[in-house]
Scaffold this active site. Structure first.
Site, mmCIF file in Angstrom:
data_model
loop_
_atom_site.group_PDB
_atom_site.id
_atom_site.type_symbol
_atom_site.label_atom_id
_atom_site.label_comp_id
_atom_site.label_asym_id
_atom_site.label_seq_id
_atom_site.Cartn_x
_atom_site.Cartn_y
_atom_site.Cartn_z
ATOM 1 N N GLU A 48 0.819 -1.208 0.000
ATOM 2 C CA GLU A 48 0.000 0.000 0.000
ATOM 3 C C GLU A 48 0.859 1.266 0.000
ATOM 4 O OE1 GLU A 48 -2.009 -3.490 1.743
ATOM 5 O OE2 GLU A 48 -0.187 -2.418 2.316
ATOM 6 N N ASN A 50 3.796 1.404 -1.220
ATOM 7 C CA ASN A 50 4.356 1.448 -2.570
ATOM 8 C C ASN A 50 3.445 2.216 -3.518
ATOM 9 O OD1 ASN A 50 6.630 -0.052 -1.953
ATOM 10 N ND2 ASN A 50 5.842 -1.968 -2.785
ATOM 11 N N LEU A 238 -1.128 -8.874 -16.881
ATOM 12 C CA LEU A 238 -0.576 -9.967 -17.671
ATOM 13 C C LEU A 238 0.952 -9.960 -17.653
ATOM 14 C CD1 LEU A 238 -2.960 -9.605 -20.750
ATOM 15 C CD2 LEU A 238 -3.255 -11.065 -18.744
ATOM 16 N N GLY A 267 7.171 -5.127 -6.328
ATOM 17 C CA GLY A 267 6.726 -3.743 -6.409
ATOM 18 C C GLY A 267 6.200 -3.345 -7.768
ATOM 19 N N ALA A 268 6.436 -4.191 -8.784
ATOM 20 C CA ALA A 268 5.973 -3.854 -10.132
ATOM 21 C C ALA A 268 4.443 -3.775 -10.190
ATOM 22 C CB ALA A 268 6.492 -4.873 -11.142
ATOM 23 N N ASP A 270 2.442 -3.025 -7.760
ATOM 24 C CA ASP A 270 2.004 -1.820 -7.057
ATOM 25 C C ASP A 270 2.202 -0.591 -7.933
ATOM 26 O OD1 ASP A 270 1.566 -3.481 -4.815
ATOM 27 O OD2 ASP A 270 3.657 -3.242 -4.197
ATOM 28 N N ASP A 306 11.827 -2.394 -3.620
ATOM 29 C CA ASP A 306 10.392 -2.450 -3.863
ATOM 30 C C ASP A 306 9.830 -1.164 -4.455
ATOM 31 O OD1 ASP A 306 10.788 -4.849 -2.607
ATOM 32 O OD2 ASP A 306 9.076 -4.659 -1.263
#
Length: 328
Positions: A48, A50, A238, A267-268, A270, A306
């Site tokens: 969150e 992030n 995806l 972290g991607a 987020d 992250d």
């Protein structure tokens, strides 16, 4: 745009408010089993926060709240998030519990192992009494994840309460299932996440989550199943292939960005959610929202950590090779 963002003029004090546990993360500066690692970089980790940091870097007014221990780790977390331009005025300090910790373990170019030390942490005990509902209800969007209810029964009750009260005031509910089976049993996760999904306006499922929750692995079937539950907007992630976005009136596939050798994929997702919400707040089309989300998510993987790779708006425009549409 097929979803209406609450306006409310100056009465909406924050564009996005989010809440959940953030931990201090120790990231090793070398690869291999942790028993052979002696030096670490200290940073923070939390889905969150992030999203909050990514949105703030993109130029939005964002608030994040949680419960932190009355310790140096808690003070460090609050300082870092505040330093990123996120409002932390509603953070609660718990003198009886500690702040959670997390360690990463790296092996070359593969996703790291992650070890959590968060049981009975301050953030696993966020009570309804800790909330400033007036603050939450004045946001345009409330972003939550499936991690928070997994931490404890208290947190689950609080998450339901926040969603209910926010919806009463017309706040849009953005929900990332973010299923962590290390935290709870699959059946409990499925029941709770689906229940929360039905109460959300925007949802960000991944293919793995679609399989667990719905027994489906086709992204179009997953997307339309969530639409049938009542979600106004479904954004199916995806990975490097991009995303599929649908409302009841429009469906669009948006191709992703290829990162040949990602440094860190944590972290991607987020960053992706933050990019999409930024597009919504800028009143972009669904395709443009998806493009922005894909770009922010891809850029997050370029940097170890992250949240360290989340871009500013000028950086993401340069990455995408465009200058115009996201200035709306």
């Amino acid at each position: 745009m097929m979803i209406e963002i609450p306006n409310g003029g100056c009465t909406r004090s924050m564009e996005v408010v989010t809440f959940g546990e953030t931990m201090v993360m120790f990231n090793p500066d070398s690869t291999g089993p942790l028993r052979y690692v002696h030096n670490y970089n200290k940073t923070i980790a939390g889905a969150e926060s992030n999203v909050a940091i990514a949105l703030a870097r993109l130029g939005h007014q964002v608030g994040w709240f949680s419960k932190l221990g009355d310790d140096e780790f808690g003070r460090y977390i609050k300082s870092v998030i505040m330093g990123e331009g996120v409002d932390v005025s509603r953070v609660v300090v718990d003198e009886s519990r500690q702040t959670g910790l997390v360690f990463k373990e790296r092996f070359a170019h593969v996703n790291p192992n992650v070890y959590y030390y968060r049981k009975h942490s301050a953030a696993s005990n966020i009570n309804i009494e800790d909330l400033d509902m007036a603050y939450i209800q004045l946001a345009k969007i409330l972003h939550i994840t499936g991690i928070t209810p997994a931490l404890s029964d208290v947190n689950k009750k609080t998450a339901y309460h926040i969603m209910e009260k926010a919806k009463e005031k017309g706040v849009l509910i953005s929900f990332d299932p973010n299923i962590r089976l290390k935290l709870w049993r699959a059946e409990e996760a499925r029941t709770t996440i689906l229940d929360m999904a039905k109460q959300s306006d925007i949802i960000f499922p991944g293919i793995d989550e679609g399989e667990l929750l719905l027994g489906m692995d086709d992204y179009q079937e997953i997307t339309h199943s969530f639409l049938e539950m009542g979600n106004k907007l479904v954004v199916t992630k995806l990975g490097k292939k991009g995303c599929y976005v649908a409302s009841k009136d429009e469906q669009v596939y948006i191709e992703g960005y290829v990162v040949e050798k990602p440094e860190d994929t944590v972290g991607a997702g987020d960053g992706f959610a933050a990019g999409f919400l930024s597009g919504l707040l800028r009143n972009l089309s669904l395709r443009e929202c998806g493009q922005l989300a894909n770009a922010v998510g891809a850029m997050a993987t370029l940097v170890r950590g992250d949240m360290e790779g989340f871009p500013t708006m000028s950086q993401v425009k340069n990455f995408m090779g465009i200058e115009k549409y996201i200035d709306r």
